[in-house]
Design a protein around this motif. Structure first.
Motif, PDB file in Angstrom:
ATOM      1  N   LYS A 117       1.429  -0.976  -0.455  1.00  0.00           N
ATOM      2  CA  LYS A 117      -0.229  -0.423  -0.391  1.00  0.00           C
ATOM      3  C   LYS A 117       1.266   1.247   0.272  1.00  0.00           C
ATOM      4  CE  LYS A 117      -4.289  -1.728   2.106  1.00  0.00           C
ATOM      5  NZ  LYS A 117      -5.129  -1.139   3.112  1.00  0.00           N
ATOM      6  N   TYR A 118       2.180   1.054  -0.353  1.00  0.00           N
ATOM      7  CA  TYR A 118       2.832   2.734  -0.429  1.00  0.00           C
ATOM      8  C   TYR A 118       2.706   3.827  -1.139  1.00  0.00           C
ATOM      9  CZ  TYR A 118       6.784   5.120  -1.310  1.00  0.00           C
ATOM     10  OH  TYR A 118       7.676   6.332  -1.693  1.00  0.00           O
ATOM     11  N   TRP A 119       1.598   2.829  -1.950  1.00  0.00           N
ATOM     12  CA  TRP A 119       1.520   4.906  -3.116  1.00  0.00           C
ATOM     13  C   TRP A 119       0.289   4.815  -2.650  1.00  0.00           C
ATOM     14  CZ3 TRP A 119       4.378   6.760  -6.039  1.00  0.00           C
ATOM     15  CH2 TRP A 119       5.573   6.396  -5.807  1.00  0.00           C
ATOM     16  N   SER A 120      -0.540   4.572  -1.459  1.00  0.00           N
ATOM     17  CA  SER A 120      -2.114   4.825  -0.599  1.00  0.00           C
ATOM     18  C   SER A 120      -0.957   5.926   0.225  1.00  0.00           C
ATOM     19  CB  SER A 120      -2.174   3.954  -0.299  1.00  0.00           C
ATOM     20  OG  SER A 120      -3.392   3.510  -1.888  1.00  0.00           O
ATOM     21  N   MET A 180      -0.785  10.442   2.416  1.00  0.00           N
ATOM     22  CA  MET A 180      -1.686  10.514   2.909  1.00  0.00           C
ATOM     23  C   MET A 180      -0.433  11.313   4.117  1.00  0.00           C
ATOM     24  SD  MET A 180      -3.373   6.643   4.354  1.00  0.00           S
ATOM     25  CE  MET A 180      -4.519   6.146   3.091  1.00  0.00           C
ATOM     26  N   THR A 181      -1.680  11.886   4.878  1.00  0.00           N
ATOM     27  CA  THR A 181      -0.993  12.612   6.074  1.00  0.00           C
ATOM     28  C   THR A 181      -0.493  12.206   7.025  1.00  0.00           C
ATOM     29  OG1 THR A 181      -2.736  13.181   7.682  1.00  0.00           O
ATOM     30  CG2 THR A 181      -2.670  14.649   5.685  1.00  0.00           C
ATOM     31  N   GLU A 198      -1.396   6.922  10.084  1.00  0.00           N
ATOM     32  CA  GLU A 198      -0.844   6.536  11.522  1.00  0.00           C
ATOM     33  C   GLU A 198      -2.652   5.905  11.137  1.00  0.00           C
ATOM     34  OE1 GLU A 198       1.921   5.887  13.421  1.00  0.00           O
ATOM     35  OE2 GLU A 198       2.613   6.541  12.316  1.00  0.00           O
ATOM     36  N   GLN A 199      -3.471   5.961  11.093  1.00  0.00           N
ATOM     37  CA  GLN A 199      -4.089   5.558  11.522  1.00  0.00           C
ATOM     38  C   GLN A 199      -4.367   4.680  10.461  1.00  0.00           C
ATOM     39  OE1 GLN A 199      -6.858   8.977  10.676  1.00  0.00           O
ATOM     40  NE2 GLN A 199      -7.106   9.219  13.081  1.00  0.00           N
ATOM     41  N   GLU A 200      -3.990   4.151   8.964  1.00  0.00           N
ATOM     42  CA  GLU A 200      -4.217   3.320   8.122  1.00  0.00           C
ATOM     43  C   GLU A 200      -3.105   2.662   8.450  1.00  0.00           C
ATOM     44  OE1 GLU A 200      -5.392   1.136   4.469  1.00  0.00           O
ATOM     45  OE2 GLU A 200      -5.937   3.239   5.602  1.00  0.00           O
ATOM     46  N   LEU A 201      -2.312   2.993   9.203  1.00  0.00           N
ATOM     47  CA  LEU A 201      -1.615   1.001   9.453  1.00  0.00           C
ATOM     48  C   LEU A 201      -1.844   0.711  11.301  1.00  0.00           C
ATOM     49  CD1 LEU A 201       1.974   3.158   8.829  1.00  0.00           C
ATOM     50  CD2 LEU A 201       1.691   1.928   8.028  1.00  0.00           C
ATOM     51  N   ASP A 202      -2.947   1.151  11.615  1.00  0.00           N
ATOM     52  CA  ASP A 202      -3.600   1.016  12.551  1.00  0.00           C
ATOM     53  C   ASP A 202      -4.114  -0.042  12.595  1.00  0.00           C
ATOM     54  OD1 ASP A 202      -1.977   2.356  15.123  1.00  0.00           O
ATOM     55  OD2 ASP A 202      -3.203   3.800  14.382  1.00  0.00           O
ATOM     56  N   LYS A 260      -6.461   7.546 -11.722  1.00  0.00           N
ATOM     57  CA  LYS A 260      -6.979   9.105 -12.365  1.00  0.00           C
ATOM     58  C   LYS A 260      -6.676  10.088 -10.317  1.00  0.00           C
ATOM     59  CE  LYS A 260      -9.655   9.064 -16.082  1.00  0.00           C
ATOM     60  NZ  LYS A 260     -10.788   9.337 -16.262  1.00  0.00           N
ATOM     61  N   ALA A 261      -7.173  10.291 -10.080  1.00  0.00           N
ATOM     62  CA  ALA A 261      -6.435  11.082  -8.629  1.00  0.00           C
ATOM     63  C   ALA A 261      -5.456  10.633  -8.169  1.00  0.00           C
ATOM     64  CB  ALA A 261      -7.657  10.265  -7.754  1.00  0.00           C
ATOM     65  N   GLU A 262      -5.025   9.288  -8.389  1.00  0.00           N
ATOM     66  CA  GLU A 262      -3.530   9.322  -7.399  1.00  0.00           C
ATOM     67  C   GLU A 262      -2.123   9.385  -9.002  1.00  0.00           C
ATOM     68  OE1 GLU A 262      -0.115   5.626  -6.731  1.00  0.00           O
ATOM     69  OE2 GLU A 262      -2.136   5.454  -6.786  1.00  0.00           O
ATOM     70  N   LEU A 263      -2.726   9.860 -10.119  1.00  0.00           N
ATOM     71  CA  LEU A 263      -1.819   9.766 -10.729  1.00  0.00           C
ATOM     72  C   LEU A 263      -1.485  12.098 -10.517  1.00  0.00           C
ATOM     73  CD1 LEU A 263      -0.170  10.079 -13.720  1.00  0.00           C
ATOM     74  CD2 LEU A 263      -1.997  10.310 -14.937  1.00  0.00           C
ATOM     75  N   LYS A 264      -3.293  12.573 -10.573  1.00  0.00           N
ATOM     76  CA  LYS A 264      -2.392  13.928  -9.656  1.00  0.00           C
ATOM     77  C   LYS A 264      -1.873  14.081  -8.805  1.00  0.00           C
ATOM     78  CE  LYS A 264      -7.010  15.232 -11.758  1.00  0.00           C
ATOM     79  NZ  LYS A 264      -9.087  15.657 -11.236  1.00  0.00           N
ATOM     80  N   LYS A 265      -1.863  12.883  -8.306  1.00  0.00           N
ATOM     81  CA  LYS A 265      -0.501  13.777  -7.234  1.00  0.00           C
ATOM     82  C   LYS A 265       0.493  13.125  -7.326  1.00  0.00           C
ATOM     83  CE  LYS A 265      -4.208  11.635  -2.951  1.00  0.00           C
ATOM     84  NZ  LYS A 265      -4.528  10.980  -2.582  1.00  0.00           N
ATOM     85  N   VAL A 266       0.480  12.442  -8.189  1.00  0.00           N
ATOM     86  CA  VAL A 266       2.471  11.465  -8.483  1.00  0.00           C
ATOM     87  C   VAL A 266       2.336  12.794  -9.688  1.00  0.00           C
ATOM     88  CG1 VAL A 266       3.485  10.397 -10.210  1.00  0.00           C
ATOM     89  CG2 VAL A 266       2.055   9.417  -8.737  1.00  0.00           C
TER      90      VAL A 266
END
Length: 246
Positions: A82-85, A89-90, A95-99, A229-235
């Motif tokens: 899940k690296y690219w997700s 993230m902030t 931390e919430q996702e890892l939890d 598409k949303a991730e491409l914008k971030k990249v």
């Protein structure tokens, strides 16, 4: 009190009898009363309550260590996948996702007391990683025809309505014809009507399942398309910032 004493005496008698039986069996097995006694004494040492409890505690501790090592491995594997997700993230979201990942993994297994979630560092992507990810996302987006997926959803949703109506109309027409067909007895007529209703129900159910499957599949593809598409914008944004610093 008398009854309790009698019970204790009876238990002692049984214990003595069992001890004698065990010694005889061991003596017979080892062809020696002395060897049988040695083995008996060995069993008494190994199978005291304290010894049994200690072995059970050691076995449990070993299993808990295995559970923990497996959970840590699964956690690292999922977090890496899940690296690219995670990278966009902030810190709080990450931390919430890892939890959540850790909680999902460990929800049904027992771990040592005071076990804490492993730390996981998400390094900032390099220029090479960002370019590679941009290429992957573009290829993924180009392979998906969003218009066609939307048309598929609309077609299947309309087909659900049309098919049910068409089958029910044909069923009702057929049943109406049976009611005025006097070549059948009443029992035969009722059996044919019940059979027709069952066939119609099966046909509708089968078609509904297939249409819903296609709808769910198309919606899933559209959802992934929007996510890409949303991730491409971030990249692209991250790559732009990185190139500005050079």
């Amino acid at each position: 009190m008398i009854k309790q004493n009698e019970t204790i005496k009876e238990l002692k008698d049984r214990l003595c009898a069992l001890e004698a039986i065990c010694k005889d069996l061991l003596a017979s097995a080892y062809n020696s009363a002395a060897q049988g006694q040695i083995k008996f004494d060995d069993y008494r040492i190994k199978y005291t309550q304290a010894a049994v409890e200690q072995r059970e505690a050691e076995a449990k501790a070993k299993q808990l260590r295995v559970n923990l090592n497996t959970a840590k491995t699964d956690f690292r594997d999922i977090a890496k996948s899940k690296y690219w997700s995670l990278v966009f993230m902030t810190e709080k979201q990450r931390e919430q996702e890892l939890d959540e990942i850790w909680s999902t993994i460990t929800g049904d297994i027992e771990l040592p007391e005071d076990t804490k979630r492993p730390q996981h560092v998400v390094n900032e992507p390099t220029e090479e990683q960002l370019i590679g990810r941009r290429s992957e996302l573009r290829n993924s987006i180009d392979r998906v025809n969003g218009v066609q997926l939307t048309q598929t959803i609309n077609h299947c949703e309309q087909s659900l309505k049309d098919y049910v109506k068409r089958v029910e109309t044909a069923r009702d027409k057929h049943i109406a014809g049976l009611k005025f067909n006097h070549s059948y007895t009443e029992n035969e007529r009722q059996e044919l009507i019940a059979s027709k209703k069952a066939d119609a129900e099966i046909s509708i159910s089968s078609h509904t399942q297939e249409m819903k499957r296609q709808i769910d599949s198309a919606k899933g593809c559209l959802s992934r398309l929007e996510a890409d598409k949303a991730e491409l914008k971030k990249v692209n944004k991250a790559l732009g910032k990185l190139l500005e610093k050079q």
